[in-house]
Write a protein that holds these residues in place. Structure first.
Motif, PDB file in Angstrom:
ATOM      1  N   VAL A 223       0.826  -1.216   0.000  1.00 27.40           N
ATOM      2  CA  VAL A 223       0.000   0.000   0.000  1.00 27.40           C
ATOM      3  C   VAL A 223       0.857   1.262   0.000  1.00 27.40           C
ATOM      4  CG1 VAL A 223      -1.956  -1.107   1.121  1.00 27.40           C
ATOM      5  CG2 VAL A 223      -0.172  -0.053   2.528  1.00 27.40           C
ATOM      6  N   MET A 224       2.147   1.116   0.346  1.00 27.12           N
ATOM      7  CA  MET A 224       2.991   2.299   0.421  1.00 27.12           C
ATOM      8  C   MET A 224       4.457   1.893   0.378  1.00 27.12           C
ATOM      9  SD  MET A 224       2.597   5.361   3.236  1.00 27.12           S
ATOM     10  CE  MET A 224       0.837   5.443   2.868  1.00 27.12           C
ATOM     11  N   GLU A 225       5.286   2.657  -0.340  1.00 27.08           N
ATOM     12  CA  GLU A 225       6.733   2.494  -0.342  1.00 27.08           C
ATOM     13  C   GLU A 225       7.350   3.805   0.143  1.00 27.08           C
ATOM     14  OE1 GLU A 225       8.086   1.360  -4.190  1.00 27.08           O
ATOM     15  OE2 GLU A 225       7.165  -0.621  -4.118  1.00 27.08           O
ATOM     16  N   LEU A 226       8.217   3.724   1.141  1.00 30.36           N
ATOM     17  CA  LEU A 226       8.762   4.930   1.760  1.00 30.36           C
ATOM     18  C   LEU A 226      10.289   4.872   1.816  1.00 30.36           C
ATOM     19  CD1 LEU A 226       6.149   5.160   4.652  1.00 30.36           C
ATOM     20  CD2 LEU A 226       6.239   6.584   2.603  1.00 30.36           C
ATOM     21  N   GLY A 227      10.915   6.033   1.815  1.00 30.61           N
ATOM     22  CA  GLY A 227      12.364   6.103   1.674  1.00 30.61           C
ATOM     23  C   GLY A 227      13.156   6.098   2.957  1.00 30.61           C
ATOM     24  N   SER A 228      12.514   5.897   4.102  1.00 30.28           N
ATOM     25  CA  SER A 228      13.263   5.845   5.355  1.00 30.28           C
ATOM     26  C   SER A 228      12.575   4.910   6.327  1.00 30.28           C
ATOM     27  CB  SER A 228      13.384   7.236   5.990  1.00 30.28           C
ATOM     28  OG  SER A 228      12.161   7.646   6.548  1.00 30.28           O
ATOM     29  N   THR A 229      13.356   4.358   7.248  1.00 26.81           N
ATOM     30  CA  THR A 229      12.806   3.462   8.264  1.00 26.81           C
ATOM     31  C   THR A 229      11.847   4.222   9.175  1.00 26.81           C
ATOM     32  OG1 THR A 229      14.777   2.068   8.228  1.00 26.81           O
ATOM     33  CG2 THR A 229      13.400   1.953  10.199  1.00 26.81           C
ATOM     34  N   GLY A 230      12.197   5.466   9.498  1.00 25.87           N
ATOM     35  CA  GLY A 230      11.323   6.265  10.350  1.00 25.87           C
ATOM     36  C   GLY A 230       9.947   6.462   9.749  1.00 25.87           C
ATOM     37  N   ALA A 231       9.896   6.715   8.451  1.00 25.79           N
ATOM     38  CA  ALA A 231       8.610   6.906   7.781  1.00 25.79           C
ATOM     39  C   ALA A 231       7.806   5.612   7.768  1.00 25.79           C
ATOM     40  CB  ALA A 231       8.842   7.397   6.352  1.00 25.79           C
ATOM     41  N   VAL A 232       8.481   4.487   7.559  1.00 24.22           N
ATOM     42  CA  VAL A 232       7.800   3.188   7.569  1.00 24.22           C
ATOM     43  C   VAL A 232       7.201   2.924   8.949  1.00 24.22           C
ATOM     44  CG1 VAL A 232       8.132   0.689   7.409  1.00 24.22           C
ATOM     45  CG2 VAL A 232       9.193   2.199   5.715  1.00 24.22           C
ATOM     46  N   LYS A 233       7.979   3.190   9.999  1.00 23.78           N
ATOM     47  CA  LYS A 233       7.488   2.971  11.363  1.00 23.78           C
ATOM     48  C   LYS A 233       6.227   3.798  11.627  1.00 23.78           C
ATOM     49  CE  LYS A 233      11.147   4.015  13.771  1.00 23.78           C
ATOM     50  NZ  LYS A 233      11.964   4.188  15.008  1.00 23.78           N
ATOM     51  N   SER A 234       6.259   5.054  11.227  1.00 28.06           N
ATOM     52  CA  SER A 234       5.109   5.933  11.467  1.00 28.06           C
ATOM     53  C   SER A 234       3.865   5.445  10.734  1.00 28.06           C
ATOM     54  CB  SER A 234       5.446   7.362  11.028  1.00 28.06           C
ATOM     55  OG  SER A 234       6.508   7.894  11.789  1.00 28.06           O
ATOM     56  N   ALA A 235       4.061   4.965   9.500  1.00 26.85           N
ATOM     57  CA  ALA A 235       2.921   4.477   8.714  1.00 26.85           C
ATOM     58  C   ALA A 235       2.321   3.226   9.328  1.00 26.85           C
ATOM     59  CB  ALA A 235       3.369   4.212   7.279  1.00 26.85           C
ATOM     60  N   VAL A 236       3.175   2.320   9.797  1.00 28.90           N
ATOM     61  CA  VAL A 236       2.673   1.092  10.424  1.00 28.90           C
ATOM     62  C   VAL A 236       1.985   1.420  11.745  1.00 28.90           C
ATOM     63  CG1 VAL A 236       3.337  -1.133  11.429  1.00 28.90           C
ATOM     64  CG2 VAL A 236       4.395  -0.352   9.295  1.00 28.90           C
ATOM     65  N   GLU A 237       2.590   2.296  12.519  1.00 29.91           N
ATOM     66  CA  GLU A 237       1.989   2.695  13.796  1.00 29.91           C
ATOM     67  C   GLU A 237       0.608   3.309  13.585  1.00 29.91           C
ATOM     68  OE1 GLU A 237       2.975   5.852  17.358  1.00 29.91           O
ATOM     69  OE2 GLU A 237       4.657   4.968  16.254  1.00 29.91           O
ATOM     70  N   ALA A 238       0.426   4.003  12.447  1.00 30.31           N
ATOM     71  CA  ALA A 238      -0.866   4.615  12.139  1.00 30.31           C
ATOM     72  C   ALA A 238      -1.882   3.604  11.621  1.00 30.31           C
ATOM     73  CB  ALA A 238      -0.678   5.726  11.107  1.00 30.31           C
ATOM     74  N   GLY A 239      -1.457   2.346  11.453  1.00 27.79           N
ATOM     75  CA  GLY A 239      -2.382   1.300  11.033  1.00 27.79           C
ATOM     76  C   GLY A 239      -2.532   1.128   9.542  1.00 27.79           C
ATOM     77  N   LEU A 240      -1.582   1.680   8.750  1.00 28.57           N
ATOM     78  CA  LEU A 240      -1.700   1.597   7.300  1.00 28.57           C
ATOM     79  C   LEU A 240      -1.292   0.228   6.758  1.00 28.57           C
ATOM     80  CD1 LEU A 240      -0.331   5.107   6.270  1.00 28.57           C
ATOM     81  CD2 LEU A 240      -2.697   4.365   6.575  1.00 28.57           C
ATOM     82  N   GLY A 241      -0.611  -0.575   7.544  1.00 29.29           N
ATOM     83  CA  GLY A 241      -0.191  -1.896   7.095  1.00 29.29           C
ATOM     84  C   GLY A 241       0.828  -2.483   8.046  1.00 29.29           C
ATOM     85  N   VAL A 242       1.433  -3.605   7.640  1.00 25.47           N
ATOM     86  CA  VAL A 242       2.500  -4.245   8.402  1.00 25.47           C
ATOM     87  C   VAL A 242       3.793  -4.092   7.608  1.00 25.47           C
ATOM     88  CG1 VAL A 242       0.861  -5.889   9.394  1.00 25.47           C
ATOM     89  CG2 VAL A 242       2.147  -6.528   7.351  1.00 25.47           C
ATOM     90  N   THR A 243       4.923  -4.471   8.191  1.00 21.64           N
ATOM     91  CA  THR A 243       6.192  -4.331   7.482  1.00 21.64           C
ATOM     92  C   THR A 243       7.200  -5.341   7.993  1.00 21.64           C
ATOM     93  OG1 THR A 243       7.812  -2.705   6.711  1.00 21.64           O
ATOM     94  CG2 THR A 243       7.236  -2.638   9.059  1.00 21.64           C
ATOM     95  N   MET A 244       8.388  -5.335   7.396  1.00 21.39           N
ATOM     96  CA  MET A 244       9.515  -6.136   7.853  1.00 21.39           C
ATOM     97  C   MET A 244      10.641  -5.182   8.213  1.00 21.39           C
ATOM     98  SD  MET A 244       8.622  -9.382   7.653  1.00 21.39           S
ATOM     99  CE  MET A 244      10.242 -10.096   7.921  1.00 21.39           C
ATOM    100  N   LEU A 245      11.044  -5.188   9.496  1.00 20.77           N
ATOM    101  CA  LEU A 245      12.126  -4.336   9.965  1.00 20.77           C
ATOM    102  C   LEU A 245      12.953  -5.061  11.012  1.00 20.77           C
ATOM    103  CD1 LEU A 245      10.383  -0.850  10.515  1.00 20.77           C
ATOM    104  CD2 LEU A 245      11.930  -1.469   8.653  1.00 20.77           C
ATOM    105  N   SER A 246      14.126  -4.526  11.274  1.00 23.18           N
ATOM    106  CA  SER A 246      14.940  -5.044  12.372  1.00 23.18           C
ATOM    107  C   SER A 246      14.337  -4.580  13.695  1.00 23.18           C
ATOM    108  CB  SER A 246      16.371  -4.528  12.242  1.00 23.18           C
ATOM    109  OG  SER A 246      17.086  -4.742  13.434  1.00 23.18           O
ATOM    110  N   PRO A 247      14.204  -5.459  14.676  1.00 23.19           N
ATOM    111  CA  PRO A 247      13.699  -5.027  15.988  1.00 23.19           C
ATOM    112  C   PRO A 247      14.537  -3.915  16.606  1.00 23.19           C
ATOM    113  CG  PRO A 247      13.647  -7.419  15.828  1.00 23.19           C
ATOM    114  CD  PRO A 247      14.370  -6.923  14.605  1.00 23.19           C
TER     115      PRO A 247
END
Length: 304
Positions: A223-247
């Motif tokens: 649903v979304m491609e973002l250029g930074s880990t911080g942006a991905v975290k914010s989008a997932v936290e807002a409920g826009l989807g799930v992701t794969m990241l390092s803990p």
């Protein structure tokens, strides 16, 4: 006159680079200085080591015989630095290096504090940038080394494993998978994904494992491609989807319960972090000590 290691190092670099000018640039010396040191080495052995009749220098028979010994002496000195740095507690000087975004922003900060306490007289200058920029600055001798998420394919660079990391499925608080101890790859694939941009190290590790399991990552509902880990975290936290990241990149959010890390039991998203340096350059003892500190810290964490 005693055999001089510095002259052996210069001779080895000239032989590897194929010219005095290239060796001078690699070693941050003037070309006349490089020539003078090679001549001094030839005087020490009483034989010509290099033929300079062509644009590209060629090794003489005695030069070809000396080259592997010069290489072994450099490797031995590196090994000596590596081992002795573990006992060096009074390091001084400036540690200048670069790190890719994930490593520099999330992995290193909690590790720099204990290293700084152990070596209070060492100042650290860290640049967070992409791998291409790191390689360029190392080549210009403005950085001693870099920490990156994949080995660097560069003829003048050496990549060595330093640390290991593993991606996890990251979901927002209240998500149906948040309370699960683990999920399958197929179960994870059923949900919308927020991903890093194509070409990022994190995205590549994820897609490689998806393909290894016979699944097409393009089939994911992205649903979304973002250029930074911080942006991905914010989008997932807002409920826009799930992701794969390092803990390690979501420690704060995990502690607050804003995000949850869920293992995928039928797949492994392990990856290596690498140090990269110039092949022709010996790292300062502070840099060797820091890389050993990272390796030792990693081993300790794994044992725990």
């Amino acid at each position: 006159m005693a055999l001089n290691f510095h002259q052996l190092h210069i001779f080895h670099t000239v032989a590897e680079k194929g010219s005095f000018s290239a060796a001078a640039a690699a070693m941050h010396m003037t070309q006349p200085a490089v020539t003078m040191q090679v001549q001094a080495l030839e005087e020490h052995f009483g034989t010509k080591l290099l033929n300079r009749s062509t644009k590209r220098i060629e090794l003489t028979e005695s030069g070809r015989m000396l080259l592997p010994f010069a290489r072994r002496s450099i490797e031995l000195l590196r090994e000596t630095d590596t081992e002795m740095s573990r006992f060096t507690h009074k390091l001084e000087g400036r540690l200048q290096f670069g790190a890719s975004n994930t490593i520099g922003e999330y992995v290193l900060p909690p590790l720099l504090v204990p290293f700084g306490r152990r070596h209070p007289n060492t100042s650290i200058s860290l640049k967070v940038m992409n791998t291409t920029q790191i390689v360029e600055e190392i080549a210009r001798h403005t950085l001693n080394f870099g920490l990156v998420e994949a080995p660097v394919a560069h003829p003048d660079m050496v990549s060595e494993t330093v640390m290991q990391d593993e991606l996890r499925l990251i979901v927002p608080g209240g998500h149906p998978l948040a309370a699960r101890e683990s999920v399958t790859l197929e179960e994870a694939s059923a949900y919308p994904f927020v991903l890093r941009e194509e070409g990022s190290g994190t995205r590549q590790v994820m897609e490689d494992e998806w393909k290894a399991k016979g699944m097409d990552p393009r089939s994911l509902q992205t649903v979304m491609e973002l250029g930074s880990t911080g942006a991905v975290k914010s989008a997932v936290e807002a409920g826009l989807g799930v992701t794969m990241l390092s803990p390690s990149s979501v420690k704060h959010e995990l502690a607050l319960g804003l995000l949850h890390a869920v293992p995928i039991r039928d797949a492994s998203f392990k990856r290596q972090f690498y140090s990269v340096r110039l092949r022709s350059t010996l790292l300062p003892i502070a840099a060797v000590a820091f890389l050993n500190f990272l390796r030792d810290r990693q081993l300790t964490d794994e044992e725990e």
